[in-house]
Design an enzyme around this catalytic site. Structure first.
Site, PDB file in Angstrom:
ATOM      1  CE  LYS A  86      -4.823   0.349   0.600  1.00  0.00           C
ATOM      2  NZ  LYS A  86      -5.680  -0.620   0.111  1.00  0.00           N
ATOM      3  N   PRO A 125      -6.045   2.738  -7.474  1.00  0.00           N
ATOM      4  CG  PRO A 125      -8.257   2.488  -8.295  1.00  0.00           C
ATOM      5  CD  PRO A 125      -6.793   2.364  -8.445  1.00  0.00           C
TER       6      PRO A 125
HETATM    7  C1  PPY Z   1      -7.804  -2.481  -2.065  1.00  0.00           C
HETATM    8  O1  PPY Z   1      -8.333  -3.448  -2.236  1.00  0.00           O
HETATM    9  O2  PPY Z   1      -7.753  -2.072  -0.745  1.00  0.00           O
HETATM   10  C2  PPY Z   1      -6.793  -1.980  -2.988  1.00  0.00           C
HETATM   11  O3  PPY Z   1      -6.057  -1.044  -2.584  1.00  0.00           O
HETATM   12  C3  PPY Z   1      -7.091  -2.464  -4.288  1.00  0.00           C
HETATM   13  C4  PPY Z   1      -6.159  -2.552  -5.118  1.00  0.00           C
HETATM   14  C5  PPY Z   1      -5.932  -3.929  -5.492  1.00  0.00           C
HETATM   15  C6  PPY Z   1      -4.882  -4.195  -6.556  1.00  0.00           C
HETATM   16  C7  PPY Z   1      -3.980  -3.189  -6.947  1.00  0.00           C
HETATM   17  C8  PPY Z   1      -4.070  -1.946  -6.503  1.00  0.00           C
HETATM   18  C9  PPY Z   1      -5.166  -1.384  -5.768  1.00  0.00           C
END
Ligand code: PPY
Length: 361
Positions: A86, A125
Site C-alpha cells: 500500500k 486507486p
Molecule cells: C484494496 O483492495 O484495498 C486496494 O487497494 C485495491 C487494489 C488492488 C490491487 C492493486 C491496486 C489496488
C-alpha cells in the site's frame, strides 16, 4: 491503540513484519510519500495509494503498514497471484485545500518512486485517489492499475468492490439466520463510490436503507430514494440488522464491539476493527463479522483480473460473486474449530502463504 498527537515514524516500522518500507519527503509541499511492501511471496506487491491528511507522518506509516498487511491477506484469500502493499501520500493539509499543480507534482514524484521500485510494488486507486490520478501516474510509470478505459485501463473498481461486499452481506446474513434482506435494516456508513452502490444493491433487495457519512451531502441521493439519514456520531449506536462500514478504518473498537446494536457487520472498509480482541468480542455476542479482507476483495479482483490475468468482465463478475462461497467456507471452519471467522480467514491466507502451499514450489 490510542490515537496520540504524534507517532514517531520508527514505531510502526519497527513493529511491522513487512518486507520493505520506502519513505520520501517532499520539501516543497511538505507531503510524505510512504510505500509499504508487506509481502511478495505470492507475486509483486499491489494495493492502492491513499491520499489523506494525517496528524503526523507516523500516523501515515501506521496506516500504510497495516493496510499493506491486509492486502497480503486479501490477495491470498482471493487466490490472486500478487503480494500485499500500500502507498500513502500524507498531505500537509486536507486534499481539498491542495492546489492542482501541487497534487500533480506529488503524483509525478510518486510515479518516480514506483519506477525506482521496478515493479516490486504496483499501485491503484484508494481513498483520495481515482482513475484520473491513475491516468497521471500511468503516463510516468508502468506500475499503476486502474487507469481509465480511454487510456487502456479497466476503469473504476467501485462496482466490483460493491458487488463483492453485497455477496459478503448476503453470506453473513444467512450465517446469522436472517433469511434474506427483505425488510432488514441495512446501515451503510460512508456513502462514497462503493458505499452508495452497496446501498443501492441492498435497497433493490428490499432492505430498509439507513445511511450516514461525515459529509451528509453524500447521503442526499439515497435519502431522495427513501433511505433514512443517521448522524455520523450515531453510526455504531443505531439499531440495525446489518452494519456496513464503507469509510476509513477503525470504526469498531473493543468498547463499541460490546454495545453495537446489530447482527451482522460486513463492509468495504479496510481494517474496520481496531484492537486485538475486537473480533472475539463480536463473536462472543453472536454478531457475525465478515472479515474485511475477504469481503472487500472485489476491487483487487477487478484490477488484477482485468489488467494482469486478462479476465473478461464476466470472469470478474463470477470471481467476485464467489466471495460469498469463500465466506461460507470460512464461517463453517470457524464454527467447526471454535475460532472467530477473522481467525479462520487469516488461517486460510496463511496456508496459501506457506512455501509448501504454493503451486509450483
Ligand atoms: C484494496 O483492495 O484495498 C486496494 O487497494 C485495491 C487494489 C488492488 C490491487 C492493486 C491496486 C489496488
Amino acid at each position: 491503540m490510542e490515537k496520540p498527537e504524534h507517532v514517531h515514524i520508527e514505531e510502526p516500522l519497527e513493529e511491522w513484519d513487512g518486507e520493505l518500507s520506502c519513505v520520501r519527503h517532499d520539501r516543497q509541499t511538505g507531503a510524505w510519500l510512504i510505500v509499504a511492501v508487506h509481502s511478495t511471496v505470492l507475486g509483486p506487491a499491489a494495493g492502492g495509494t491513499r491520499a489523506m491528511h494525517y496528524p503526523s507522518p507516523g500516523h501515515a506509516a501506521v496506516d500504510a503498514t497495516r493496510l499493506a498487511a491486509a492486502m497480503t491477506l486479501k490477495m491470498a484469500v482471493a487466490g490472486l497471484p500478487m503480494g500485499g502493499g500500500k502507498a500513502v501520500i500524507a498531505l500537509p493539509r486536507l486534499k481539498a485545500a491542495l492546489d492542482d499543480a501541487d497534487w500533480r507534482r506529488l503524483l509525478q514524484l510518486h510515479a518516480a518512486v514506483l519506477e525506482r521500485l521496478h515493479g516490486t510494488y504496483w499501485t491503484g486507486p484508494d481513498v483520495g485517489t481515482g482513475s484520473e490520478d491513475m491516468d497521471v501516474l500511468r503516463s510516468a510509470t508502468r506500475y499503476a492499475f486502474g487507469a481509465s478505459p480511454p487510456l487502456g485501463g479497466p476503469g473504476s473498481s467501485a462496482p466490483a468492490t460493491a458487488a463483492g461486499v453485497f455477496a459478503a452481506i448476503q453470506a453473513a446474513s444467512t450465517e446469522a439466520g436472517l433469511e434474506g434482506l427483505d425488510g432488514r435494516r441495512v446501515l451503510v456508513q460512508g456513502m462514497g463510490a462503493v458505499g452508495s452502490l452497496v446501498g443501492e444493491l441492498a435497497a433493490d433487495s428490499g432492505a430498509q436503507l439507513l445511511v450516514t457519512d461525515v459529509d451528509p451531502a453524500r447521503c442526499r441521493s439515497a435519502i431522495d430514494r427513501g433511505a433514512r439519514f443517521v448522524a455520523s456520531a450515531d453510526a455504531t449506536r443505531t439499531e440495525c440488522d446489518v452494519l456496513v462500514p464503507c469509510a476509513t478504518g477503525g470504526l469498531v473498537d473493543a468498547a463499541i464491539a460490546r454495545t453495537v446494536p446489530c447482527t451482522v457487520i460486513a463492509g468495504a472498509a479496510n481494517n474496520p476493527l481496531a484492537g486485538d480482541r475486537t473480533a472475539d468480542i463480536l463473536a462472543e455476542r453472536g454478531i457475525v463479522y465478515a472479515p474485511d479482507f475477504v469481503a472487500n476483495a472485489g476491487g483487487a479482483i477487478h484490477l488484477v483480473g482485468r489488467q494482469v490475468l486478462g479476465w473478461t468482465a464476466d470472469q470478474v463478475h463470477d470471481r467476485t460473486a464467489a466471495i460469498g462461497t469463500t465466506l461460507q467456507a470460512i464461517f463453517a471452519d470457524s464454527r467447526a474449530r471454535g475460532i472467530t471467522a477473522d481467525q479462520a480467514a487469516r488461517d486460510l491466507a496463511a496456508g496459501r502463504l506457506q512455501p509448501a502451499g504454493r503451486v509450483g514450489s
